[in-house]
Motif scaffolding. Structure first.
Motif, mmCIF file in Angstrom:
data_model
loop_
_atom_site.group_PDB
_atom_site.id
_atom_site.type_symbol
_atom_site.label_atom_id
_atom_site.label_comp_id
_atom_site.label_asym_id
_atom_site.label_seq_id
_atom_site.Cartn_x
_atom_site.Cartn_y
_atom_site.Cartn_z
ATOM 1 N N VAL B 11 0.710 -1.323 0.074
ATOM 2 C CA VAL B 11 0.040 0.131 0.124
ATOM 3 C C VAL B 11 0.840 1.332 0.107
ATOM 4 C CG1 VAL B 11 -2.320 -1.128 1.036
ATOM 5 C CG2 VAL B 11 -0.174 0.020 2.454
ATOM 6 N N SER B 12 2.285 1.053 0.185
ATOM 7 C CA SER B 12 3.026 2.176 -0.055
ATOM 8 C C SER B 12 4.200 1.587 -0.512
ATOM 9 C CB SER B 12 3.395 2.942 1.577
ATOM 10 O OG SER B 12 4.256 3.817 1.335
ATOM 11 N N GLY B 13 4.798 2.117 -1.424
ATOM 12 C CA GLY B 13 6.162 1.596 -2.405
ATOM 13 C C GLY B 13 7.340 1.783 -1.810
ATOM 14 N N GLY B 14 8.207 1.393 -2.335
ATOM 15 C CA GLY B 14 9.731 1.476 -1.951
ATOM 16 C C GLY B 14 10.035 0.158 -1.319
ATOM 17 N N ILE B 15 11.624 0.239 -0.941
ATOM 18 C CA ILE B 15 12.303 -0.983 -0.437
ATOM 19 C C ILE B 15 12.799 -0.486 0.812
ATOM 20 C CG2 ILE B 15 14.231 -2.374 -0.595
ATOM 21 C CD1 ILE B 15 14.151 -2.301 -3.872
ATOM 22 N N ALA B 16 12.405 -1.314 1.882
ATOM 23 C CA ALA B 16 13.287 -1.188 3.239
ATOM 24 C C ALA B 16 13.900 -2.696 3.786
ATOM 25 C CB ALA B 16 12.065 -0.733 4.083
ATOM 26 N N ILE B 17 14.767 -2.287 4.185
ATOM 27 C CA ILE B 17 15.682 -3.535 4.857
ATOM 28 C C ILE B 17 15.803 -3.247 6.354
ATOM 29 C CG2 ILE B 17 17.684 -5.126 4.820
ATOM 30 C CD1 ILE B 17 18.126 -3.889 1.711
ATOM 31 N N GLY B 18 15.288 -4.151 7.343
ATOM 32 C CA GLY B 18 15.655 -3.975 8.537
ATOM 33 C C GLY B 18 15.162 -5.115 9.346
ATOM 34 N N ARG B 19 15.433 -5.218 10.702
ATOM 35 C CA ARG B 19 15.025 -6.199 11.693
ATOM 36 C C ARG B 19 13.448 -5.796 12.167
ATOM 37 N NH1 ARG B 19 18.765 -9.723 12.051
ATOM 38 N NH2 ARG B 19 20.831 -8.998 11.861
ATOM 39 N N ALA B 20 12.935 -7.184 12.324
ATOM 40 C CA ALA B 20 11.513 -7.199 12.794
ATOM 41 C C ALA B 20 11.245 -6.805 14.181
ATOM 42 C CB ALA B 20 10.814 -8.795 12.600
ATOM 43 N N GLN B 21 10.408 -5.919 14.107
ATOM 44 C CA GLN B 21 9.804 -5.605 15.753
ATOM 45 C C GLN B 21 8.223 -5.815 15.701
ATOM 46 O OE1 GLN B 21 11.039 -4.155 19.047
ATOM 47 N NE2 GLN B 21 11.955 -2.801 17.888
ATOM 48 N N LEU B 22 8.097 -6.828 16.607
ATOM 49 C CA LEU B 22 6.756 -7.329 16.679
ATOM 50 C C LEU B 22 5.735 -6.516 17.837
ATOM 51 C CD1 LEU B 22 7.834 -9.553 15.196
ATOM 52 C CD2 LEU B 22 6.492 -11.242 16.599
ATOM 53 N N ARG B 162 16.019 1.562 11.270
ATOM 54 C CA ARG B 162 16.243 0.072 10.615
ATOM 55 C C ARG B 162 15.342 -0.948 11.160
ATOM 56 N NH1 ARG B 162 21.504 -1.054 9.458
ATOM 57 N NH2 ARG B 162 20.303 -2.679 8.347
ATOM 58 N N THR B 163 14.329 -0.341 11.898
ATOM 59 C CA THR B 163 13.062 -1.161 12.491
ATOM 60 C C THR B 163 11.673 -1.377 11.655
ATOM 61 O OG1 THR B 163 14.171 -0.632 14.555
ATOM 62 C CG2 THR B 163 11.771 -1.721 14.497
ATOM 63 N N ILE B 164 11.480 -2.698 11.397
ATOM 64 C CA ILE B 164 10.410 -2.729 10.687
ATOM 65 C C ILE B 164 9.235 -3.135 11.476
ATOM 66 C CG2 ILE B 164 8.978 -4.280 8.823
ATOM 67 C CD1 ILE B 164 12.111 -4.211 7.437
ATOM 68 N N LEU B 165 8.307 -2.687 11.684
ATOM 69 C CA LEU B 165 7.090 -2.898 12.507
ATOM 70 C C LEU B 165 5.997 -3.965 11.858
ATOM 71 C CD1 LEU B 165 6.704 -1.171 14.887
ATOM 72 C CD2 LEU B 165 4.567 -0.455 13.983
ATOM 73 N N HIS B 181 7.524 8.700 15.301
ATOM 74 C CA HIS B 181 8.658 7.711 15.472
ATOM 75 C C HIS B 181 9.181 7.561 13.775
ATOM 76 C CE1 HIS B 181 7.343 7.073 19.125
ATOM 77 N NE2 HIS B 181 8.503 6.363 19.462
ATOM 78 N N HIS B 182 10.219 6.868 13.591
ATOM 79 C CA HIS B 182 10.883 6.655 12.198
ATOM 80 C C HIS B 182 11.116 5.358 11.841
ATOM 81 C CE1 HIS B 182 11.032 10.855 11.497
ATOM 82 N NE2 HIS B 182 11.451 11.024 12.636
ATOM 83 N N PHE B 183 9.976 4.518 11.667
ATOM 84 C CA PHE B 183 10.363 3.104 11.076
ATOM 85 C C PHE B 183 10.363 2.946 9.617
ATOM 86 C CE2 PHE B 183 7.693 2.884 14.842
ATOM 87 C CZ PHE B 183 8.522 1.866 15.691
ATOM 88 N N ALA B 184 11.215 2.040 9.244
ATOM 89 C CA ALA B 184 11.790 1.840 8.160
ATOM 90 C C ALA B 184 10.438 1.214 7.167
ATOM 91 C CB ALA B 184 12.920 0.801 7.869
#
Lengths: 88, 579
Positions: B11-22, B162-165, B181-184
């Motif tokens: 639903v929102s484009g682009g590439i992100a690489i990071g660690r999962a934050q559950l 670098r965190t992916i929610l 906050h700034h999530f990837a």
């Protein structure tokens, strides 16, 4: 004790926004404020109780206030419920 | 670690690489234990403290939200409701009794009471009020997370960029916090294009994939993720080669974006000197910042359906006016084209306050302007709100899905009526406000003369024009492959509309997805289009395309595209155009 009956004109009855306003206004008075729809009675200061009243479209609502500022309380409550129907 | 991919809806484009934050579903992980009699008071104190802390948190959120003022008004109302639920004795007092009576831990007591309340809500007949149980659950979850030593729903991580929610779903309160906050990237199990997650992700310009079904269960905390919002895919535990491939792609995208940023102040002009207007499409007043940053000449399409988001009733005139005024004033003289409600077929909530109707074929039913004309009170309210906003900036009115002159006449009469009531109220508005129509129905193109005679400008909505011309519903997987912007019939229709408008000297724009697709920029330029409106993120790419195009060289190729009925020939000509 003051008693008033009004018909809800709001299409959604007591939806969340109106319910929140009802609870806020009721909380301003020292009097006890009770709303009755059909056989269910609710303390108007409790959001849960007001939401569960589930006053549906066109439902007739009975308001009761009892306490030192019961007159002012009932006027304010009628105003909130009446305004709810006009704001759509 | 096994590498696997999850598919969802980007639903929102682009590439992100990071660690999962559950973001955990606290209710599922609650511990159940019995506390010794001597510890009962301590359990009660823990509960009181947690409730108190969440109360403060909600109050703070409400404050920041009011200050930033860029989220739909209903978020505030829901925070109010959450705050009240938390204060309600059925939630703040009843669990204490359970702790005393059953000597159970605070978390368990709170969950038990929540289940009691949910049961009561489920007996409510009204479907809207029944759904309020979700608010109770969200409030309880916040308290549970406090109790379990996880402050708030938001993990405060050191390296947030670098965190992916990863969440099941996001509540309005979560959404407001994400703004700060700034999530990837964001990943959720449920949701769609209009979910809270999607809207926030787009406004923050971070990738998001929703509707992954079970990402929350498949992904563990701290796992490496690649989120590709453009291609609707998530790669979990990528191996080194995949990772480096994506890192490369990502840095290419970044580089590209940097280069494009420098084009911001440059006017969009072709090599042979044709000036082109590039406008932005927005769906929330909060999208304005992105518009200004993109260097767009204005807002070519302000969709007004967001006003129905997260709410029960209809938006009031004042509420709408505020939203429109914010955009009109914020653009500082640049124009904004506000489209009246395009509700009915696919984009609204299933039920609109008693106005709900079940249509056998919604796309061909009572939607957009037809719906508005059938609900004059709703339509007039919106028209008055838009007119009032026209006093604060350059506002234009756009009517969706017009198909006949009779509809135009009826709409113009309504606009006159709205103007008249504002004059009576003594409210100022722009008397010369321009009124335009969307060209979305083939009939409108084929009989465009009637439109040109009565309207000040036109805007081609290619998405619907394609759907109605090809009789293809793009959201229906069984036929979505038949949806083709390059079908010869589509090219001919767009050519006809643009030529007609240009001949009559009536401004015409394209505001559908075709306008933002850089491989089609030259086709539209060759057809004579000089006004494009697209997602703000696409403005720089399309601008670059315009800057490198020569209309005199394009035109002969596009002329041949107009004449052919062969898809293969069309594709070949397009390649030639883009070579």
């Amino acid at each position: 004790m003051q008693i008033r009956e009004i018909r809800l004109r709001n299409a959604k009855g007591l939806h969340a926004r109106v319910a929140a306003r009802v609870v806020k206004v009721a909380g301003r008075f020292r009097s006890r404020v009770v709303i009755t729809v059909g056989e269910r009675r609710a303390n108007a200061r409790s959001i849960m109780a007001v939401l569960m009243l589930a006053a549906a479209m066109g439902a007739t609502v009975r308001l009761e206030t009892e306490g030192p500022d019961e007159q002012a309380a009932i006027e304010a409550m009628v105003a909130v419920l009446a305004a709810a129907g006009d704001r759509a | 670690m096994v590498t696997f991919a999850l598919h969802g809806v980007g639903v929102s484009g682009g590439i992100a690489i990071g660690r999962a934050q559950l973001v955990s579903h606290a209710t599922l992980e609650v511990a159940h234990y019995v506390v010794p009699a001597s510890r009962v008071d301590h359990e009660i104190a823990r509960l009181e403290l947690a409730i108190d802390e969440v109360q403060k948190e909600l109050t703070e959120l409400h404050g920041t939200m009011t200050r930033s003022g860029d989220l739909p008004g209903e978020f505030g109302a829901f925070l109010d409701v959450h705050w009240m639920i938390l204060n309600d004795p059925t939630l703040s007092e009843a669990p204490k009794r359970i702790i005393t009576e059953q000597r159970c831990n605070a978390e368990w007591a709170l969950t038990q009471q929540m289940n009691v309340l949910i049961d009561q809500f489920e007996q409510i007949e009204d479907s809207y009020l029944r759904e309020r149980k979700a608010d109770v659950v969200q409030v309880v979850e916040r308290v549970l997370k406090r109790l379990m030593g996880k402050p708030g729903s938001l993990p405060t991580s050191v390296a947030e960029e670098r965190t992916i929610l990863v969440a099941h779903d996001l509540s309005p309160a979560d959404v407001i916090q994400f703004k700060q906050h700034h999530f990837a990237a964001f990943l959720t199990d449920v949701g769609g294009v209009t979910s809270h997650t999607a809207i926030v992700a787009r406004s923050l310009a971070v990738p998001a994939v929703v509707a992954t079904h079970n990402a929350r269960q498949m992904i563990h905390d701290g796992e490496m993720l690649i989120v590709d919002g453009t291609n609707h895919v998530v790669i979990v535990n990528p191996d080194r080669s995949v990772l480096s491939e994506y890192r490369l792609k990502q840095s290419e995208l970044d580089l590209e974006r940097q280069k494009l940023k420098r084009l911001r102040g440059k006017p969009a002009e072709t090599i042979d000197g044709h000036r082109v207007e590039l406008h932005a499409n927005i769906e929330l007043p909060g999208d304005l910042a992105q518009v200004l940053e993109s260097g767009a000449n204005g807002v070519g399409l302000f969709r007004s359906e967001f006003l129905f988001l997260n709410r029960a009733g209809l938006p009031t005139e004042d509420e709408q006016f505020e939203a429109y005024r914010a955009v009109a004033a914020g653009l500082a003289g640049k124009p904004v084209t506000i489209r009246t409600f395009d509700l009915g077929a696919d984009k609204q909530k299933a039920e609109l306050d008693g106005l709900a109707r079940v249509a056998p074929n919604p796309a061909l039913g009572l939607r957009a302007v037809r719906f508005c004309l059938a609900e004059p009170k709703l339509f007039l309210t919106q028209l008055r709100a838009i007119l009032r906003a026209s006093h604060y900036g350059k506002v234009r009115l756009l009517i969706p899905m017009l198909a006949s002159v009779a509809e135009i006449d009826a709409t113009l009469a309504m606009i006159d009526q709205a103007k008249e009531s504002l004059r009576e109220r003594g409210e100022p508005f722009d008397e010369g406000i321009e009124v335009g129509g969307m060209i979305e129905v083939p009939a409108a193109v084929l009989a465009i003369g009637g439109f040109l005679a009565k309207l000040d400008f036109l805007s081609i909505g290619t998405n619907d024009l394609i759907q109605y011309t090809l009789a293809v519903d793009r959201s229906d997987e069984a036929v979505s492959h038949l949806y083709d912007p390059l079908h010869p019939a589509i090219i001919k229709l767009i050519a006809l509309a643009i030529a007609g408008a240009n001949r009559a000297k009536v401004p015409i724009a394209v505001c559908g997805e075709m306008a933002g697709e850089m491989t089609l920029t030259r086709v539209l330029l060759g057809l004579g289009l000089r006004n494009f409106s697209m997602h703000p993120a696409q403005v720089p790419t399309v601008k670059q395309r315009v800057l490198t195009s020569d209309v005199s060289a394009i035109r002969p190729v596009v002329e041949r595209m107009k004449r052919t009925d062969s898809p293969a020939k069309l594709a070949a000509l397009l390649d030639k155009l883009n070579a």
